[in-house]
Design a protein around this motif. Structure first.
Motif, PDB file in Angstrom:
ATOM      1  N   ASN A 193       1.610 -10.551  -4.978  1.00 40.88           N
ATOM      2  CA  ASN A 193       0.413 -10.442  -5.819  1.00 40.88           C
ATOM      3  C   ASN A 193       0.742 -10.644  -7.294  1.00 40.88           C
ATOM      4  OD1 ASN A 193      -1.342  -9.984  -3.686  1.00 40.88           O
ATOM      5  ND2 ASN A 193      -1.173  -7.763  -3.817  1.00 40.88           N
ATOM      6  N   VAL A 210       5.087  -3.206   1.555  1.00 44.92           N
ATOM      7  CA  VAL A 210       4.284  -2.933   0.355  1.00 44.92           C
ATOM      8  C   VAL A 210       4.937  -3.598  -0.858  1.00 44.92           C
ATOM      9  CG1 VAL A 210       3.534  -1.112  -1.233  1.00 44.92           C
ATOM     10  CG2 VAL A 210       3.234  -0.810   1.227  1.00 44.92           C
ATOM     11  N   GLU A 221      -1.563   0.910  -5.018  1.00 46.61           N
ATOM     12  CA  GLU A 221      -2.857   0.308  -4.703  1.00 46.61           C
ATOM     13  C   GLU A 221      -2.813  -0.367  -3.321  1.00 46.61           C
ATOM     14  OE1 GLU A 221      -4.892  -3.622  -6.505  1.00 46.61           O
ATOM     15  OE2 GLU A 221      -4.437  -2.086  -7.988  1.00 46.61           O
ATOM     16  N   ILE A 222      -1.748  -1.097  -3.058  1.00 44.70           N
ATOM     17  CA  ILE A 222      -1.599  -1.783  -1.766  1.00 44.70           C
ATOM     18  C   ILE A 222      -1.437  -0.768  -0.641  1.00 44.70           C
ATOM     19  CG2 ILE A 222      -0.038  -3.254  -0.427  1.00 44.70           C
ATOM     20  CD1 ILE A 222       0.394  -4.815  -3.128  1.00 44.70           C
ATOM     21  N   LYS A 267       0.703  -1.127  -8.670  1.00 49.45           N
ATOM     22  CA  LYS A 267       0.368  -2.167  -7.697  1.00 49.45           C
ATOM     23  C   LYS A 267       0.768  -1.753  -6.288  1.00 49.45           C
ATOM     24  CE  LYS A 267      -1.465  -5.611  -9.940  1.00 49.45           C
ATOM     25  NZ  LYS A 267      -2.817  -6.060  -9.655  1.00 49.45           N
ATOM     26  N   SER A 269      -4.661   0.935   0.349  1.00 50.92           N
ATOM     27  CA  SER A 269      -5.644   0.113   1.065  1.00 50.92           C
ATOM     28  C   SER A 269      -5.522   0.317   2.572  1.00 50.92           C
ATOM     29  CB  SER A 269      -5.454  -1.369   0.728  1.00 50.92           C
ATOM     30  OG  SER A 269      -4.322  -1.910   1.399  1.00 50.92           O
ATOM     31  N   MET A 291       4.393  -7.399  -0.686  1.00 51.89           N
ATOM     32  CA  MET A 291       3.003  -7.739  -1.015  1.00 51.89           C
ATOM     33  C   MET A 291       2.744  -7.571  -2.512  1.00 51.89           C
ATOM     34  SD  MET A 291       1.697  -8.959   1.633  1.00 51.89           S
ATOM     35  CE  MET A 291       0.061  -9.159   0.977  1.00 51.89           C
ATOM     36  N   ALA A 292       3.290  -6.522  -3.109  1.00 55.21           N
ATOM     37  CA  ALA A 292       3.132  -6.326  -4.554  1.00 55.21           C
ATOM     38  C   ALA A 292       3.799  -7.467  -5.309  1.00 55.21           C
ATOM     39  CB  ALA A 292       3.724  -4.984  -4.982  1.00 55.21           C
TER      40      ALA A 292
END
Length: 104
Positions: free
Chosen positions: A61, A54, A41-42, A38, A45, A57-58
């Motif tokens: 999410n 990061v 992936e963030i 995850k 982006s 945000m993970a």
């Protein structure tokens, strides 16, 4: 702390040594791989810069996904309870009928 109660996991190219009961090692390894995926992936982006951001945000999410799935399970459990109630009422009604009426 003994070595057997710790697990080293790698998240975004950093190693973390974490205390972990031996029967939870596999779950912790899976969780670390999931979090690493995850976070990567963030980061890839390009919209979030900095490991701390990061990670936050993970976490947001993952928390959102967890809460969404829990709400879905709660809704499904409520629907299952209603269906069970309905079936029990039908059984109760069938059992309460006069046996002489069943042949008609």
């Amino acid at each position: 702390m003994s070595q057997s109660n710790t697990l080293t996991v790698q998240i975004m190219d950093k190693e973390y040594c974490i205390a972990c009961p031996s029967d939870e090692r596999s779950n912790l390894e899976s969780a670390a791989r999931y979090l690493d995926g995850k976070m990567r992936e963030i980061r890839s982006s390009g919209k979030v810069i900095g490991a701390d951001r990061v990670a936050v945000m993970a976490a947001l999410n993952i928390s959102h996904d967890l809460l969404h799935k829990q709400q879905h399970l709660d809704h499904q459990a409520g629907a299952n309870r209603e269906q069970l109630r309905s079936l029990l009422n039908r059984v109760d009604n069938a059992l309460a009928q006069d046996p002489n009426e069943q042949g008609s």
